[in-house]
Design a protein around this motif. Structure first.
Motif, PDB file in Angstrom:
ATOM      1  N   ILE A  47       0.827  -1.212   0.000  1.00 14.97           N
ATOM      2  CA  ILE A  47       0.000   0.000   0.000  1.00 14.97           C
ATOM      3  C   ILE A  47       0.864   1.266   0.000  1.00 14.97           C
ATOM      4  CG2 ILE A  47      -1.917  -1.045   1.278  1.00 14.97           C
ATOM      5  CD1 ILE A  47      -0.642   0.438   3.778  1.00 14.97           C
ATOM      6  N   ARG A  48       0.176   2.430  -0.265  1.00 15.79           N
ATOM      7  CA  ARG A  48       0.771   3.731   0.071  1.00 15.79           C
ATOM      8  C   ARG A  48      -0.183   4.382   1.071  1.00 15.79           C
ATOM      9  NH1 ARG A  48       2.272   6.514  -5.426  1.00 15.79           N
ATOM     10  NH2 ARG A  48       2.525   8.322  -4.037  1.00 15.79           N
ATOM     11  N   SER A  49      -0.346   5.711   0.994  1.00 16.29           N
ATOM     12  CA  SER A  49      -1.213   6.306   2.020  1.00 16.29           C
ATOM     13  C   SER A  49      -2.689   6.201   1.668  1.00 16.29           C
ATOM     14  CB  SER A  49      -0.833   7.773   2.254  1.00 16.29           C
ATOM     15  OG  SER A  49      -0.999   8.512   1.063  1.00 16.29           O
ATOM     16  N   GLY A  50      -2.991   5.748   0.443  1.00 19.91           N
ATOM     17  CA  GLY A  50      -4.384   5.734  -0.008  1.00 19.91           C
ATOM     18  C   GLY A  50      -5.244   4.647   0.618  1.00 19.91           C
ATOM     19  N   GLY A  68       3.135  -4.227   3.445  1.00 16.95           N
ATOM     20  CA  GLY A  68       4.262  -3.371   3.060  1.00 16.95           C
ATOM     21  C   GLY A  68       3.767  -1.985   2.711  1.00 16.95           C
ATOM     22  N   ARG A  69       4.298  -0.969   3.417  1.00 19.06           N
ATOM     23  CA  ARG A  69       3.887   0.418   3.174  1.00 19.06           C
ATOM     24  C   ARG A  69       5.005   1.063   2.336  1.00 19.06           C
ATOM     25  NH1 ARG A  69       3.163   5.461   1.762  1.00 19.06           N
ATOM     26  NH2 ARG A  69       2.325   6.863   3.350  1.00 19.06           N
ATOM     27  N   ALA A  70       4.726   1.335   1.050  1.00 25.41           N
ATOM     28  CA  ALA A  70       5.750   1.925   0.179  1.00 25.41           C
ATOM     29  C   ALA A  70       5.872   3.412   0.489  1.00 25.41           C
ATOM     30  CB  ALA A  70       5.398   1.684  -1.283  1.00 25.41           C
ATOM     31  N   GLY A  71       6.467   3.710   1.634  1.00 29.89           N
ATOM     32  CA  GLY A  71       6.616   5.083   2.113  1.00 29.89           C
ATOM     33  C   GLY A  71       6.977   5.014   3.584  1.00 29.89           C
ATOM     34  N   VAL A  72       6.848   6.161   4.276  1.00 31.04           N
ATOM     35  CA  VAL A  72       7.282   6.225   5.673  1.00 31.04           C
ATOM     36  C   VAL A  72       6.133   5.978   6.657  1.00 31.04           C
ATOM     37  CG1 VAL A  72       8.288   7.720   7.455  1.00 31.04           C
ATOM     38  CG2 VAL A  72       9.092   7.878   5.099  1.00 31.04           C
ATOM     39  N   GLY A  73       5.116   6.837   6.589  1.00 30.83           N
ATOM     40  CA  GLY A  73       4.067   6.855   7.628  1.00 30.83           C
ATOM     41  C   GLY A  73       3.222   5.599   7.603  1.00 30.83           C
ATOM     42  N   VAL A  74       3.081   4.955   8.772  1.00 32.05           N
ATOM     43  CA  VAL A  74       2.234   3.759   8.856  1.00 32.05           C
ATOM     44  C   VAL A  74       0.991   4.058   9.700  1.00 32.05           C
ATOM     45  CG1 VAL A  74       3.995   1.995   8.442  1.00 32.05           C
ATOM     46  CG2 VAL A  74       3.668   2.881  10.742  1.00 32.05           C
ATOM     47  N   GLY A  95      13.351   5.938   1.706  1.00 34.22           N
ATOM     48  CA  GLY A  95      13.183   6.026   0.248  1.00 34.22           C
ATOM     49  C   GLY A  95      12.669   7.370  -0.242  1.00 34.22           C
ATOM     50  N   ASN A  96      11.848   8.058   0.569  1.00 32.53           N
ATOM     51  CA  ASN A  96      11.297   9.326   0.066  1.00 32.53           C
ATOM     52  C   ASN A  96      11.704  10.537   0.919  1.00 32.53           C
ATOM     53  OD1 ASN A  96       9.596   9.244   2.310  1.00 32.53           O
ATOM     54  ND2 ASN A  96       7.877   8.367   1.168  1.00 32.53           N
ATOM     55  N   THR A  97      12.750  10.382   1.714  1.00 32.07           N
ATOM     56  CA  THR A  97      13.187  11.469   2.599  1.00 32.07           C
ATOM     57  C   THR A  97      13.458  12.760   1.813  1.00 32.07           C
ATOM     58  OG1 THR A  97      14.245   9.868   4.064  1.00 32.07           O
ATOM     59  CG2 THR A  97      14.974  12.136   4.274  1.00 32.07           C
ATOM     60  N   ALA A 229       3.937  16.748   6.860  1.00 34.33           N
ATOM     61  CA  ALA A 229       4.109  15.511   7.641  1.00 34.33           C
ATOM     62  C   ALA A 229       2.809  14.707   7.633  1.00 34.33           C
ATOM     63  CB  ALA A 229       4.552  15.839   9.054  1.00 34.33           C
ATOM     64  N   ARG A 230       1.850  15.075   8.457  1.00 35.74           N
ATOM     65  CA  ARG A 230       0.590  14.353   8.502  1.00 35.74           C
ATOM     66  C   ARG A 230      -0.561  15.285   8.825  1.00 35.74           C
ATOM     67  NH1 ARG A 230       2.083  11.318   5.752  1.00 35.74           N
ATOM     68  NH2 ARG A 230       2.185   9.059   5.842  1.00 35.74           N
ATOM     69  N   GLY A 231      -1.685  15.037   8.160  1.00 33.03           N
ATOM     70  CA  GLY A 231      -2.899  15.768   8.468  1.00 33.03           C
ATOM     71  C   GLY A 231      -3.304  15.449   9.893  1.00 33.03           C
ATOM     72  N   PRO A 277      -2.024  18.089  -3.063  1.00 34.09           N
ATOM     73  CA  PRO A 277      -2.704  16.813  -2.746  1.00 34.09           C
ATOM     74  C   PRO A 277      -1.740  15.699  -2.324  1.00 34.09           C
ATOM     75  CG  PRO A 277      -2.560  17.092  -5.107  1.00 34.09           C
ATOM     76  CD  PRO A 277      -1.923  18.316  -4.517  1.00 34.09           C
ATOM     77  N   HIS A 278      -1.125  15.825  -1.161  1.00 30.69           N
ATOM     78  CA  HIS A 278      -0.215  14.811  -0.609  1.00 30.69           C
ATOM     79  C   HIS A 278       0.841  14.403  -1.640  1.00 30.69           C
ATOM     80  CE1 HIS A 278       0.025  11.531   2.715  1.00 30.69           C
ATOM     81  NE2 HIS A 278       1.213  11.714   2.173  1.00 30.69           N
ATOM     82  N   LEU A 279       1.633  15.401  -2.056  1.00 31.57           N
ATOM     83  CA  LEU A 279       2.623  15.172  -3.117  1.00 31.57           C
ATOM     84  C   LEU A 279       4.042  14.989  -2.594  1.00 31.57           C
ATOM     85  CD1 LEU A 279       1.546  17.768  -5.867  1.00 31.57           C
ATOM     86  CD2 LEU A 279       1.112  15.309  -5.788  1.00 31.57           C
ATOM     87  N   GLY A 280       4.212  15.032  -1.259  1.00 30.78           N
ATOM     88  CA  GLY A 280       5.558  15.009  -0.688  1.00 30.78           C
ATOM     89  C   GLY A 280       6.448  13.910  -1.248  1.00 30.78           C
ATOM     90  N   ALA A 281       5.893  12.712  -1.411  1.00 26.07           N
ATOM     91  CA  ALA A 281       6.720  11.579  -1.855  1.00 26.07           C
ATOM     92  C   ALA A 281       6.615  11.352  -3.356  1.00 26.07           C
ATOM     93  CB  ALA A 281       6.283  10.317  -1.131  1.00 26.07           C
ATOM     94  N   SER A 282       5.856  12.241  -4.021  1.00 30.17           N
ATOM     95  CA  SER A 282       5.570  11.979  -5.432  1.00 30.17           C
ATOM     96  C   SER A 282       6.646  12.530  -6.363  1.00 30.17           C
ATOM     97  CB  SER A 282       4.190  12.534  -5.789  1.00 30.17           C
ATOM     98  OG  SER A 282       3.217  11.798  -5.104  1.00 30.17           O
ATOM     99  N   THR A 283       7.832  11.935  -6.307  1.00 25.57           N
ATOM    100  CA  THR A 283       8.851  12.185  -7.335  1.00 25.57           C
ATOM    101  C   THR A 283       9.165  10.831  -7.960  1.00 25.57           C
ATOM    102  OG1 THR A 283      10.740  11.793  -5.863  1.00 25.57           O
ATOM    103  CG2 THR A 283       9.921  14.064  -5.990  1.00 25.57           C
TER     104      THR A 283
HETATM  105  O1  LIG Z   1       5.761   8.176   3.066  1.00 26.55           O
HETATM  106  C1  LIG Z   1       4.882   8.845   3.624  1.00 26.55           C
HETATM  107  O2  LIG Z   1       4.727   8.923   4.847  1.00 26.55           O
HETATM  108  C2  LIG Z   1       3.947   9.592   2.784  1.00 26.55           C
HETATM  109  O3  LIG Z   1       3.170  10.338   3.313  1.00 26.55           O
HETATM  110  C3  LIG Z   1       3.919   9.357   1.335  1.00 26.55           C
HETATM  111  O4  LIG Z   1       2.605   9.010   1.008  1.00 26.55           O
HETATM  112  P1  LIG Z   1       2.276   8.352  -0.408  1.00 26.55           P
HETATM  113  O5  LIG Z   1       3.038   7.077  -0.499  1.00 26.55           O
HETATM  114  O6  LIG Z   1       2.729   9.315  -1.455  1.00 26.55           O
HETATM  115  O7  LIG Z   1       0.813   8.127  -0.440  1.00 26.55           O
END
Ligand SMILES: O=C(O)C(=O)COP(=O)(O)O
Ligand SMILES: NC(=O)C1=CN([C@@H]2O[C@H](COP(=O)(O)OP(=O)(O)OC[C@H]3O[C@@H](n4cnc5c(N)ncnc54)[C@H](O)[C@@H]3O)[C@@H](O)[C@H]2O)C=CC1
Length: 526
Positions: A47-50, A68-74, A95-97, A229-231, A277-283
């Protein structure tokens, strides 16, 4: 073949890795009910944050081994529920720092130069240079809340832009803050003195609405706040009101209490707020990094290997695992053994790290011992993820002790457990090519490699007893593979450890204890 469900968009590089070991289904945009309906078929969920992975989804995922969370926040995963079920939760901590840090910096500069609104006005055909007079960040104070991976990179770049840095993070050292050129302060001072405030903390019960009407009231009227960071770390209603009332100059938000952002006061604030729209990790780079990082871990776990960034297996980082793995196998074997010797309802387990092991991290060894101890009751349901919780729920207390002076073996581990059959202890070490050996049972020295089926007796050291036991086992058609006696004094008490080829038939233990001189007999399956 295993099955993996990918329920948010992830880079193809991740799918390619998963496909090496599993059938991969990519199904994005599922409603919770749809996910609950199909999750039972899958061994892994990526998953991601969706995707919100609730307790209900976890309970429906009867085959799940890993999320598996493809990102940081769980924070979108019910990690305690996964832990109780023994499901590993992994993420990609690094991975997305850079992507997230650069987004926060872009937000800061966009906010101070009104770039989004200036751009929109030119595109509308206007040429307005007065409305969009901005402010420089040079020599201004940036307050970084959370000086972890992302906060540190933001601080480093901001320093290079000539900003003065304050930081609030109760969990990092003054030295680390100084290395980054930050002065550590409390949150109040940071709110009062900063021209820009940027949040880089996880969302937890403590950080929810950390920024609220009270904290916002402490900010300068010229100050701006950025949340990538987080809503929910900022109280959105209080923030909208503070900007509208001119109490603060502006805000830039990438994350929201509820995503996607629905109807919200924030949309009505005007040019002093920037919303993405939650683009922080979107590169491109970050998405390749996180997809590979997490897919590799899912692949490894499905192959029975450990994961390197599990968020719910305390103390089991890759470096620790590498070094301690053979000792963890030893701990698990000893746990199984002592649990069966002590009988059911173990209330207390003492784990003693001896010799060179005494300087090691004990937590992984305690977890492995508990996994072994609980195996009898829980079989495959207990694993490194839930062993601690299961032990706590059963009221098993654990005491850890260390004895660096124990020098019989380079490093050895001693477990003692008290259960319905009394208190028993076993010690083991790794000998030769890291082969597990039992070196002591109930205080009697022995030296035997463990085998699947074993029989232990406590008896008097006297002539004829071994022969009698041998013929008794023979009369039940039990084949002895190896046998060893351990004693402290001649003709005193002794322990016999026998490896047998098959499980002991029912009823034979009672017969064994009738042999004159044999006080107790225990059978174990390892
Ligand atoms: O990695 C994180 O914590 C994020 O917020 C990235 O979220 P995303 O994977 O782009 O939905
Ligand atoms: N917008 C996006 O797309 C992205 C958002 N993020 C989010 O960014 C945040 C930070 O990520 P990382 O820097 O990688 O995490 P990190 O774990 O490296 O750093 C977090 C820091 O926050 C500190 N902290 C924890 N609780 C705190 C509290 N109550 N008060 C003050 N400080 C506290 C910790 O000590 C740590 O130094 C996370 O919430 C993560 O989910 C991460 C990547 C992308």
């Amino acid at each position: 073949m295993s099955k993996v469900l990918v329920s948010d968009p992830i880079d193809q590089a991740g799918i390619d890795i998963l496909s090496q070991v599993a059938t991969v289904d990519v199904k994005t945009g599922l409603k919770p009910a749809e996910l609950i309906e199909i999750i039972g078929e899958y061994d892994a969920l990526m998953i991601r944050s969706g995707t919100r992975v609730t307790q209900e989804i976890i309970e429906a995922g009867t085959q799940l081994k890993i999320i598996g969370r493809a990102g940081v926040g769980v924070d979108n995963v019910d990690v305690p529920a996964a832990t109780r079920r023994g499901i590993v939760v992994v993420n990609s901590p690094e991975g997305n720092t850079i992507a997230a840090a650069e987004h926060a910096l872009a937000m800061m500069l966009s906010l101070s130069r009104h770039i989004p609104d200036a751009n929109a006005s030119v595109k509308r055909g206007e040429w307005d240079r007065k409305t969009f007079v901005g402010a420089e960040v040079y020599k201004k104070t940036l307050g970084v809340v959370g000086l972890g991976k992302i906060g540190s990179h933001v601080a480093t770049v901001a320093k290079a832009m000539g900003m003065k840095l304050l930081a609030y993070d109760p969990f990092i050292s003054t030295e680390r803050a100084e290395q980054l050129g930050c002065q550590l302060v409390d949150l109040d001072l940071l709110m009062q003195q900063s021209d820009y405030i940027t949040l880089h903390i996880p969302k937890t019960p403590e950080t929810t609405h950390l920024i609220n009407a009270n904290t916002l009231a402490k900010m300068k009227p010229t100050a701006r706040i950025i949340n990538c960071a987080r809503g929910g770390i900022i109280d959105e209603a209080a923030l909208a009101a503070a900007i509208k009332e001119g109490k603060i100059a502006g805000a830039a938000l990438d994350v929201f209490e509820s995503e996607p952002l629905g109807e919200s006061e924030l949309r009505t604030v005007g040019k002093d707020i920037i919303l993405t729209p939650h683009l922080g990790a979107s590169t491109t780079e970050a998405q390749v990094n996180v997809a590979i990082d997490v897919a590799e871990q899912i692949r490894d776990v499905l192959l029975g290997l450990p994961a390197r960034s599990a968020v719910n297996i305390p103390g089991l980082g890759p470096d620790v695992l590498e070094e301690l793995k053979p000792y963890m196998e030893l701990a698990e074997t000893l746990g199984k053994l002592v649990g069966q010797l002590a009988g059911g309802r173990v209330e207390l387990l003492t784990v003693r790290l001896q010799g060179e092991l005494a300087t090691n991290k004990s937590q992984p060894l305690v977890i492995a011992s508990l996994k072994g101890l609980l195996h009898q009751a829980l079989r495959e349901r207990v694993n490194y993820v839930n062993a601690n919780i299961e032990a706590k729920e059963r009221g098993i207390r654990v005491i850890e002790t260390r004895d660096a002076s124990a020098r019989d073996y380079a490093g050895s581990l001693r477990l003692e457990a008290t259960g319905t059959l009394g208190t028993h202890s076993v010690t083991g070490a790794l000998l030769g090519e890291k082969e597990i050996h039992l070196t002591d049972v109930d205080g009697f020295p022995i030296n035997v490699p463990p085998s699947k089926y074993m029989l232990f007796t406590l008896h008097r050291d006297m002539p004829g007893i071994i022969g009698k036991l041998g013929s008794l086992l023979g009369s039940f058609n039990v084949n002895i593979a190896s046998m060893q006696v351990g004693r402290k004094i001649v003709r005193g008490d002794a322990v016999m450890a026998l490896s047998i080829d098959d499980p002991l038939p029912d009823g034979i233990l009672g017969e064994i204890t009738k042999v004159p001189g044999i006080r107790d007999a225990y059978t174990v399956t390892l």
